[in-house]
Design a protein around this motif. Structure first.
Motif, PDB file in Angstrom:
ATOM      1  N   CYS A 260      33.247  10.249  32.374  1.00 49.80           N
ATOM      2  CA  CYS A 260      32.411  11.098  33.233  1.00 49.80           C
ATOM      3  C   CYS A 260      33.270  11.790  34.286  1.00 49.80           C
ATOM      4  CB  CYS A 260      31.328  10.257  33.908  1.00 49.80           C
ATOM      5  SG  CYS A 260      30.314  11.169  35.088  1.00 49.80           S
TER       6      CYS A 260
ATOM      7  N   CYS B 296      33.514  15.833  34.092  1.00 48.24           N
ATOM      8  CA  CYS B 296      32.719  16.485  35.135  1.00 48.24           C
ATOM      9  C   CYS B 296      33.651  16.954  36.245  1.00 48.24           C
ATOM     10  CB  CYS B 296      31.669  15.528  35.680  1.00 48.24           C
ATOM     11  SG  CYS B 296      30.487  16.332  36.789  1.00 48.24           S
TER      12      CYS B 296
ATOM     13  N   VAL C  27      24.957  15.519  26.230  1.00 52.03           N
ATOM     14  CA  VAL C  27      25.051  14.544  27.332  1.00 52.03           C
ATOM     15  C   VAL C  27      25.357  15.287  28.630  1.00 52.03           C
ATOM     16  CG1 VAL C  27      26.297  12.539  28.268  1.00 52.03           C
ATOM     17  CG2 VAL C  27      25.857  12.719  25.797  1.00 52.03           C
TER      18      VAL C  27
ATOM     19  N   PHE D  33      26.834  14.803  32.405  1.00 47.46           N
ATOM     20  CA  PHE D  33      27.617  13.933  33.294  1.00 47.46           C
ATOM     21  C   PHE D  33      27.453  14.432  34.727  1.00 47.46           C
ATOM     22  CE2 PHE D  33      30.199  13.268  29.343  1.00 47.46           C
ATOM     23  CZ  PHE D  33      29.923  11.915  29.212  1.00 47.46           C
TER      24      PHE D  33
ATOM     25  N   THR E   3      24.757   9.584  34.217  1.00 40.14           N
ATOM     26  CA  THR E   3      24.702  10.351  32.967  1.00 40.14           C
ATOM     27  C   THR E   3      23.259  10.458  32.487  1.00 40.14           C
ATOM     28  OG1 THR E   3      25.621  10.534  30.739  1.00 40.14           O
ATOM     29  CG2 THR E   3      25.022   8.322  31.490  1.00 40.14           C
TER      30      THR E   3
END
Length: 902
Positions: A393, A397, A465, A467, A506
């Motif tokens: 993450c 990110c 997904v 993050f 997340t």
């Protein structure tokens, strides 16, 4: 309220950061589409241009003449004049040359405050984008006035102090004012009225740099009323102090002159009325004796010793801008140091990670992706998975890049994002591979208003997904789970004090989600954990601090950072046994008397403004300390100038700070300051050795001549022979002491008393004792030679060789002023000493045996037995002095001898 009826000072007194945007516009008598051009012109006439005044400049001639304003220089000038009047042209020329060299060196080395002020002026940009008459236009920065609406974008310098009215994702580099390397996030939200400068997130300040985002701001202060303008004003008011060595030399020269004057008058009176000399003959003898006593080579040797210190410090990454600062470093009793980049690496790194049930300590230092993950709690698989998810993450990110160059690892982008990349690599992830496997589809950039960043990625396992990383309280609010809130609160309290925390979360979404929206993040957020960041101490900082403490040097950390963060670093490097912190707000509440006590007891000063730093330095000096001060920003310039040794940073320092400083650290490293202090102590020791060697050699000659005058016997030396002794010994033997290495335990003794006399009790005793020994042995040789039937010329030649030989052997004794066990190195001497001895011995052989020299100086060849007697006598004198030194050491009569650790 009519703004035209208020002065700039009235506006400055306003707590703009505590007002709302609408209140700020009303207070400035402005509106969001700007003031009119006519109103701007009227305000410009009332308050003046938005620029800093040009400093008053000192003419080069006046600066050059100021170099002669010294007691010793006056005395040497009088000696040169007397020498010329008596026909001693060579003596006069040598003394005059020494005076001129000192003046030239001082003139070249001296930096001026006007240069620092000009450097500050260069920080202000030239054009600004404003709104006037409802239109966007460009105006010269000098024409900005309070109430102007200015539009700011990334890459621009802020042209004046201003209150933010509107902003988007704005961050500003305020390092030149606060000293903090991390950018400051800005927004229009008001903050507390008593907030420190670094916490005024609703304000932007002249000279700082917009890093990201845009903003609309209303000007609140221009010119000298800005924060940077106040610094320029403080810089003008600071008066530089004389160095301890210069004060000691001036006191020595004054006292020496008085003694010489009284002694000369008494001797003149004795010769005229007691011995019935003609007054002109008596005057010539008195002046000749006085000139012979003057250590005319001393200033030149001191200058050379300082120059050698400059060269040695340069090797240890410390560049000296002002020559006397070399010696002042040796007297430093307190070092006021910045934190970021000086005690620390100025590189963020992840120190602790809290993921799932795991609490992990991350090893390593800085951006280098090297270090172990230790201290995990929970099952190995659970820990590994939780840590990997958080690391992934943090890696994805973010927009930073970590690169390895010739000087190690560095980050392109946000420092905390760079630290997350390094952590991911420590956790076993390959950034390039993971970014290919998890392509980014969309993002919500970090903004100071919402305080988080979110990125949308395509998962290699299918689906999309999100993050998220951001302030822990913001991420917690997004998660919305009381159980997680309780767990994170416990983890936060368990984190090491002073760490900056980021929360990570997340959310899995299906393929249909192609873009991010804040509403998407209101539900379904799963926590990943927390990461604690620190700017780690430099590896060598701990040892350097310990060395300072052993040397009796206090260390004060003065930083723009928060007190908790600064205290955490202070504890890591053991700045004090129990370091105490004080904030700038607390300093403002103290009067001068209370501050004098606080500076002794406090180790960390946090959230310190330029005014606070200047007050701290002045308070320490008022307590009798010799202060070295480090700094890199414009905000440090006044305190750098006020400090006895202002020390600027060579890599990240501003031009203004370097111009105001006396020393520049080429590597921005605290350990280099300590190394410079070590060299400074060595330089001062060597200067004292030069004095301890020079004065007795001149004193011995003077005692011989004085006894011959008073008692009426034949002079043991002619005037030309005295000149020869001074020429040979001062130019070679005395200069060799300038190259002496550090004595044992130089950093194991407390700082010297800067108010002490140049000639301490031990030094004065040594000068008197050695002068008498030189005279006694030389007169003994002289009369023994005459009694055995040798000619006056031979006897005088033996006296000249006796004085030179005694000077050589005394040189080996004076190399170690402090008592200690004799060593082979001490007995053999350094390379400069051996070269000097070889040169002097060669010169004496020429003086004694070359026929031309026999005619010029009336010298005569000596036999081996005569030389053997001279060498034996000189060696006995050195053994006697070594015995005396150790005897005094055992009795503990002199502080210098007691200070030595056996």
């Amino acid at each position: 309220m009519d703004i035209a009826g208020n002065s700039q000072t009235d506006l400055e007194a306003t707590d703009w950061h505590a007002l709302s945007p609408d209140q700020s516009l009303a207070r400035a008598e402005s509106r969001i589409d700007g003031i009119s051009s006519a109103e701007a012109q009227r305000r410009l006439e009332d308050w003046g241009p938005n620029s800093l005044p040009e400093p008053a400049r000192t003419s080069p001639m006046r600066r050059f003449l100021a170099q002669f304003n010294s007691g010793l220089i006056y005395f040497l000038g009088a000696a040169a004049l007397a020498s010329f009047m008596l026909g001693h042209v060579i003596d006069g020329a040598v003394i005059a040359s020494v005076v001129m060299v000192n003046a030239v060196v001082g003139f070249v080395q001296e930096g001026k405050a006007e240069q620092a002020l000009r450097a500050i002026g260069h920080l202000i940009s030239h054009q600004a984008i404003v709104k006037r008459d409802g239109q966007r236009t460009s105006v010269p920065v000098a024409e900005l006035v309070p109430g102007d609406i200015v539009l700011l974008e990334a890459g621009q310098k802020v042209p004046a102090d201003a209150r933010i009215v509107r902003s988007r994702a704005m961050s500003v580099d305020e390092a030149l004012l606060t000293g903090e390397s991390l950018t400051a996030d800005k927004s229009s939200t008001a903050v507390a009225a008593k907030s420190a400068l670094g916490d005024r997130t609703s304000m932007v300040f002249s000279g700082t740099l917009v890093k990201t985002g845009q903003a609309t701001v209303v000007v609140t202060a221009t010119g000298q009323a800005t924060e940077i303008g106040k610094i320029g004003g403080m810089l003008q008011e600071v008066t530089e102090l004389s160095t301890p060595l210069l004060r000691q030399i001036n006191r020595f020269a004054t006292r020496f002159t008085r003694v010489m004057l009284v002694g000369s008058i008494l001797l003149f009176a004795f010769l005229v009325w007691g011995r019935q000399f003609e007054w002109s003959e008596a005057l010539i003898m008195v002046v000749a004796l006085a000139v012979g006593l003057i250590p005319e080579g001393l200033p030149a040797v001191i200058t050379i010793t300082l120059a050698i210190g400059v060269r040695r410090m340069a090797v240890r990454h410390a560049f000296i801008r002002k020559l006397p600062a070399v010696e002042t470093l040796g007297a430093v009793s307190v070092i006021c140091t910045d934190k970021t980049g000086t005690l620390t690496r100025n590189e963020m790194m992840v120190r602790h990670v809290f993921a799932g049930n795991a609490q992990v300590l991350v090893g390593g230092s800085g951006y280098a992706p090297e270090g172990d993950l230790t201290g995990a709690q929970g099952g190995p698989d659970e820990t590994r998975i939780a840590i990997r998810e958080l690391a992934l993450c943090g890696l994805l990110c973010g927009d930073a890049r970590l690169e390895q160059g010739e000087n190690g690892w560095s980050v392109e982008g946000d420092p905390m994002e760079g630290a997350l990349i390094a952590f991911a690599m420590k956790a076993g992830l390959d950034p390039s591979h993971e970014r290919r496997e998890w392509p980014r589809l969309d993002e919500i950039p970090f903004d100071a208003t919402h305080r988080y960043m979110a990125t949308l990625h395509r998962s290699p396992e299918g689906g999309h997904v999100v993050f998220i990383k951001g302030a822990p309280e913001v991420v917690l609010h997004m998660i919305g789970n009381p159980a997680v809130s309780k767990q994170w609160a416990e983890l936060i309290s368990a984190a090491a004090a002073g760490e900056r925390l980021l929360g990570f979360a997340t959310k899995r979404v299906d393929y249909s989600v192609k873009a991010l929206d804040p509403d998407l993040l209101k539900t379904g957020i799963e926590p990943l954990g927390l990461a604690g960041f620190i700017d780690p101490p430099r590896p060598e900082a701990h040892d350097a601090v310990a060395q300072c403490r052993r040397a009796g040097i206090g260390i004060k950390m003065i930083t723009g950072d928060h007190a908790v963060t600064a205290l955490a670093i202070a504890r890591l490097i053991r700045l004090a046994d129990q370091p105490r912190a004080m904030t700038g707000t607390e300093i403002e509440q103290l009067d001068e008397e209370d501050l004098l006590n606080a500076v002794e007891e406090t180790s960390v000063f946090a959230r310190a403004s330029p005014e606070h730093k200047l007050r701290i330095v002045k308070a320490l000096q008022a307590r009798g300390h010799i202060v070295a001060m480090t700094g890199d920003g414009v905000n440090d310039a006044p305190s750098l100038k006020q400090a006895d040794v202002g020390t600027a940073m060579g890599q990240k320092g501003s031009e203004a700070s370097r111009e105001a400083a006396k020393m520049v650290l080429l590597d921005d490293n605290f350990a280099s300051i300590v190394a410079a202090v070590h060299e400074g102590r060595t330089v001062y020791d060597n200067i004292r050795k030069v004095i301890a060697w020079t004065l007795p050699t001149n004193g011995g000659e003077a005692v011989i001549v004085l006894l011959a005058i008073l008692m009426g016997f034949t002079l043991p030396m002619t005037a030309t022979q005295i000149l020869w002794i001074n020429l040979v010994t001062d130019s070679a033997l005395g200069l060799a002491l300038a190259f002496e290495p550090s004595e044992r335990g130089v950093m194991e003794r407390p700082p010297r008393n800067a108010k002490a006399a140049l000639l301490s009790a031990f030094m004065l005793w040594r000068v008197l004792l050695v002068s008498i020994l030189f005279a006694a042995m030389s007169l003994g040789i002289f009369f023994a030679a005459l009694d055995t039937g040798r000619s006056v010329e031979t006897a005088r030649t033996m006296v000249v060789n006796m004085l030179v030989g005694a000077g050589i052997f005394y040189l080996f004794s004076v190399r170690h002023l402090r008592a200690g066990p004799a060593t082979l190195q001490g007995a053999l001497g350094t390379k400069p000493v051996l070269l000097a001895v070889g040169a002097v011995v060669s010169a004496q052989l020429i003086f004694t045996y070359l026929p031309l020299m026999n005619r010029i100086f009336a010298s005569r060849p000596l036999s081996i037995s005569e030389f053997a007697l001279i060498l034996f006598s000189a060696a006995m004198m050195m053994l006697l002095l070594e015995g005396e030194k150790r005897f005094m050491h055992r009795l503990g009569w002199f502080e210098e001898l007691r200070a030595v650790k056996p």
